[in-house]
Design a protein around this motif. Structure first.
Motif, mmCIF file in Angstrom:
data_model
loop_
_atom_site.group_PDB
_atom_site.id
_atom_site.type_symbol
_atom_site.label_atom_id
_atom_site.label_comp_id
_atom_site.label_asym_id
_atom_site.label_seq_id
_atom_site.Cartn_x
_atom_site.Cartn_y
_atom_site.Cartn_z
ATOM 1 N N VAL A 155 -0.729 7.654 -30.326
ATOM 2 C CA VAL A 155 -0.081 6.677 -31.211
ATOM 3 C C VAL A 155 1.330 7.084 -31.543
ATOM 4 N N ALA A 156 2.227 6.192 -31.216
ATOM 5 C CA ALA A 156 3.617 6.599 -31.056
ATOM 6 C C ALA A 156 4.517 6.024 -32.118
ATOM 7 N N SER A 157 4.059 5.901 -33.312
ATOM 8 C CA SER A 157 4.922 5.239 -34.286
ATOM 9 C C SER A 157 6.173 6.040 -34.583
ATOM 10 N N GLY A 158 6.192 7.263 -34.195
ATOM 11 C CA GLY A 158 7.407 8.023 -34.457
ATOM 12 C C GLY A 158 8.329 8.131 -33.272
ATOM 13 N N PHE A 159 7.959 7.540 -32.149
ATOM 14 C CA PHE A 159 8.779 7.712 -30.953
ATOM 15 C C PHE A 159 9.952 6.753 -30.914
ATOM 16 N N GLY A 160 11.069 7.249 -30.521
ATOM 17 C CA GLY A 160 12.234 6.385 -30.290
ATOM 18 C C GLY A 160 12.132 5.768 -28.915
ATOM 19 N N ALA A 161 13.067 4.932 -28.570
ATOM 20 C CA ALA A 161 12.938 4.108 -27.371
ATOM 21 C C ALA A 161 12.728 4.893 -26.089
ATOM 22 N N ARG A 162 13.490 5.946 -25.877
ATOM 23 C CA ARG A 162 13.408 6.612 -24.569
ATOM 24 C C ARG A 162 12.076 7.299 -24.341
ATOM 25 N N GLU A 166 8.081 6.639 -21.634
ATOM 26 C CA GLU A 166 7.203 7.645 -21.018
ATOM 27 C C GLU A 166 5.785 7.522 -21.551
ATOM 28 N N VAL A 167 5.707 7.457 -22.886
ATOM 29 C CA VAL A 167 4.386 7.413 -23.524
ATOM 30 C C VAL A 167 3.595 6.218 -23.037
ATOM 31 N N MET A 168 4.221 5.051 -23.071
ATOM 32 C CA MET A 168 3.514 3.833 -22.670
ATOM 33 C C MET A 168 3.111 3.902 -21.208
ATOM 34 N N LEU A 173 -0.972 4.222 -17.111
ATOM 35 C CA LEU A 173 -1.345 4.728 -15.795
ATOM 36 C C LEU A 173 -2.637 5.541 -15.841
ATOM 37 N N SER A 174 -2.791 6.351 -16.864
ATOM 38 C CA SER A 174 -4.004 7.158 -16.899
ATOM 39 C C SER A 174 -5.223 6.291 -17.164
ATOM 40 N N ALA A 175 -5.077 5.251 -17.970
ATOM 41 C CA ALA A 175 -6.221 4.370 -18.220
ATOM 42 C C ALA A 175 -6.534 3.577 -16.970
ATOM 43 N N VAL A 176 -5.498 3.146 -16.315
ATOM 44 C CA VAL A 176 -5.652 2.309 -15.141
ATOM 45 C C VAL A 176 -6.323 3.075 -13.995
ATOM 46 N N ASP A 177 -6.099 4.385 -13.963
ATOM 47 C CA ASP A 177 -6.721 5.183 -12.919
ATOM 48 C C ASP A 177 -8.228 5.200 -13.034
ATOM 49 N N ARG A 178 -8.704 4.881 -14.225
ATOM 50 C CA ARG A 178 -10.141 4.906 -14.426
ATOM 51 C C ARG A 178 -10.766 3.537 -14.213
ATOM 52 N N ASP A 179 -9.949 2.548 -13.917
ATOM 53 C CA ASP A 179 -10.467 1.182 -13.817
ATOM 54 C C ASP A 179 -10.109 0.663 -12.436
ATOM 55 N N CYS A 180 -11.134 0.404 -11.638
ATOM 56 C CA CYS A 180 -10.811 0.027 -10.270
ATOM 57 C C CYS A 180 -10.252 -1.379 -10.155
ATOM 58 N N LEU A 181 -10.313 -2.135 -11.224
ATOM 59 C CA LEU A 181 -9.801 -3.501 -11.115
ATOM 60 C C LEU A 181 -8.385 -3.654 -11.636
ATOM 61 N N SER A 182 -7.780 -2.564 -12.089
ATOM 62 C CA SER A 182 -6.356 -2.670 -12.432
ATOM 63 C C SER A 182 -5.606 -1.534 -11.782
ATOM 64 N N GLY A 183 -4.327 -1.709 -11.674
ATOM 65 C CA GLY A 183 -3.538 -0.636 -11.081
ATOM 66 C C GLY A 183 -2.482 -1.184 -10.167
ATOM 67 N N TRP A 184 -2.209 -0.456 -9.090
ATOM 68 C CA TRP A 184 -1.171 -0.837 -8.144
ATOM 69 C C TRP A 184 0.187 -0.953 -8.813
ATOM 70 N N GLY A 185 0.511 -0.012 -9.655
ATOM 71 C CA GLY A 185 1.836 -0.008 -10.263
ATOM 72 C C GLY A 185 1.782 -0.487 -11.695
ATOM 73 N N ALA A 186 2.911 -0.333 -12.361
ATOM 74 C CA ALA A 186 2.968 -0.730 -13.768
ATOM 75 C C ALA A 186 4.353 -1.227 -14.102
ATOM 76 N N VAL A 187 4.414 -2.071 -15.128
ATOM 77 C CA VAL A 187 5.696 -2.556 -15.652
ATOM 78 C C VAL A 187 5.700 -2.247 -17.134
ATOM 79 N N VAL A 188 6.756 -1.601 -17.598
ATOM 80 C CA VAL A 188 6.855 -1.323 -19.029
ATOM 81 C C VAL A 188 8.097 -2.025 -19.580
ATOM 82 N N ASN A 189 7.924 -2.828 -20.606
ATOM 83 C CA ASN A 189 9.059 -3.507 -21.228
ATOM 84 C C ASN A 189 9.198 -2.994 -22.651
ATOM 85 N N ILE A 190 10.407 -2.533 -23.002
ATOM 86 C CA ILE A 190 10.640 -2.097 -24.371
ATOM 87 C C ILE A 190 11.703 -3.004 -24.975
#
Lengths: 194, 249
Positions: A155-162, A166-168, A173-190
């Motif tokens: 939980v990242a309430s103290g993290f600044g943008a940069r 990374e955190v997100m 990615l680590s959650a997605v690695d455990r789920d065979c129905l999601s993955g193939w890359g990620a998009v992060v929007n801040i």
């Protein structure tokens, strides 16, 4: 796994609040049950400079929901001559979903934005019939159980943008690695005030 | 003499006229003028504001010009309340098209939809027609920049330059003489100022009495811009039609 219509296409989306910013991240897979069909599928949409929405669930409903939201938002902007507030937008989505209470859109939307002149970070999620959840830490749709567990630890309430990116990214990615129905890359929007 | 045939909107008079429609057009001829000019670089819309009071709260940015969609704008002349209904209808129609076809609606189609609505009020129902004329300015990929005007009868036409509202015949004849195909946006704006100054009733032109908007396409996106008060003043100054209203040859 045809057990749930919500996992037919597979997707993982998460929203998180950071310091003076919000983030929304998703995977890029579009599949039909086990078969992956595309690896560049868009699930997060920018509604305006300070408002993003991520639509998880059945892909066809997610796309239609986005098009309907675009229609409503265009009319709002023409009439009000301003952008919609993230909190108003959440209520709009919730009522649109509840209109179809007994034949719902199989979509669980996540909203991330900056609200008001102070750009207060705002996140919200709803279930497929529009029950909203307002938190100020993080949210992820029901199916992504693993995601929730990972995110809770970060939980990242103290993290600044940069650092936030990374955190997100890592959580997703680590959650997605455990789920065979999601993955193939990620998009992060801040979203930040500037 | 024509009294017997006024009261019902949907019947003809013996001379073959629809009186209610004509009365609606008469109402519009008392309303503030609006003109549109097509240039090589885009379309200019100019309008005369009728309601000027320092007590007026500025909730909407413009009185007579409205954006209908990202690629279409309009100027209205006539009964404001009627105009608001039509503008809302047009906006919803444009969004419905966008939702169904995932691309912007061609302008002539939107104009036709509105005109079909207006025509309905001259043939069915027994309700009075809309007392509004509109100028539609927009860009689509089929025909590029287009300017249309419609009236209460539901008739519409495509124009290179036209005027609606008060003194529109005078404005129209000036436009007929002065419009040329090679106009660029700046020249079109200046022509608009010239026409407004010659046809407006008031003795002097100030920025608070006028509204100007341009519809251009600088890159890949259509841009609708309402000129600010300062920009309008600069324009008026250039054309020399400020408080003294010097004659221009």
């Amino acid at each position: 796994m045809g057990d749930s219509i919500m996992s037919y296409n597979g997707s993982a989306i998460v929203v998180m609040v950071g310091k003076n910013c919000v983030g929304i991240a998703s995977d890029r897979r579009f599949g039909v049950r086990q078969q992956t069909v595309a690896t560049d599928f868009q699930k997060i949409y920018k509604m305006h400079d300070k408002l993003f929405v991520g639509l998880s669930g059945l892909a066809t409903d997610a796309q239609t929901m986005y098009e309907k939201l675009k229609l409503r938002l265009n009319l709002y902007k023409l009439r009000e001559e301003r952008d919609i507030k993230p909190s108003s937008f959440s209520h709009l989505i919730a009522s649109m979903l509840y209109e179809r209470r007994f034949g719902p859109y199989f979509v669980e939307p996540l909203i991330a934005g900056l609200e008001g002149p102070e750009n207060k970070p705002y996140i919200c999620g709803t279930d497929l019939i529009g029950a909203p959840v307002f938190t100020n830490a993080f949210w992820s749709p029901e199916l992504a159980q693993n995601l929730v567990r990972h995110v809770r630890d970060f939980v990242a309430s103290g993290f600044g943008a940069r650092g936030f990116v990374e955190v997100m990214a890592q959580c997703l990615l680590s959650a997605v690695d455990r789920d065979c129905l999601s993955g193939w890359g990620a998009v992060v929007n801040i979203i930040t005030p500037d | 003499m024509a009294r017997r045939y006024d009261s019902r909107t949907t019947i003809f008079s013996p001379e073959g006229r629809l009186f209610q429609v004509e009365y609606a057009m008469e109402a519009i001829s008392h309303a503030g003028a609006a003109i549109g000019i097509v240039s090589q670089e885009g379309i200019v819309l100019a309008a005369e504001k009728k309601i000027i009071s320092k007590l007026l709260d500025d909730d909407k940015s413009t009185e007579k010009m409205y954006k209908l969609d990202d690629h279409i704008a309009c100027a209205v002349a006539g009964i404001t309340a009627d105009a608001n209904i039509l503008i809302n209808y047009a906006r919803v129609a444009a969004q419905r098209y966008l939702f169904a076809y995932q691309e912007p609606q061609p302008i002539e189609q939107l104009v036709t939809q509105l005109c079909d609505l207006k025509q309905g009020y001259t043939q069915y129902g027994g309700m009075r027609p809309f007392g509004v004329s509109l100028l539609y300015a927009g860009w689509d990929k089929i025909h590029g920049f287009q300017l249309y005007s419609s009236d209460p009868s539901g008739n519409y036409g495509g124009w290179k330059a036209t005027a609606i509202g008060a003194n529109n015949q005078a404005a129209q004849s000036i436009l007929k003489q002065e419009w040329k195909a090679e106009l660029n946006l700046k020249e079109a704006l200046q022509l608009a100022v010239k026409v407004m100054s010659k046809t407006m009733d008031s003795t002097s032109l100030t920025a608070e009495k006028l509204e100007f908007a341009t519809l251009t396409r600088p890159g890949d996106e259509v841009r609708y811009r309402v000129l600010t008060d300062q920009q309008v003043e600069a324009l008026l100054k250039e054309a020399n039609v400020g408080a003294e209203k010097k004659e221009e040859l």
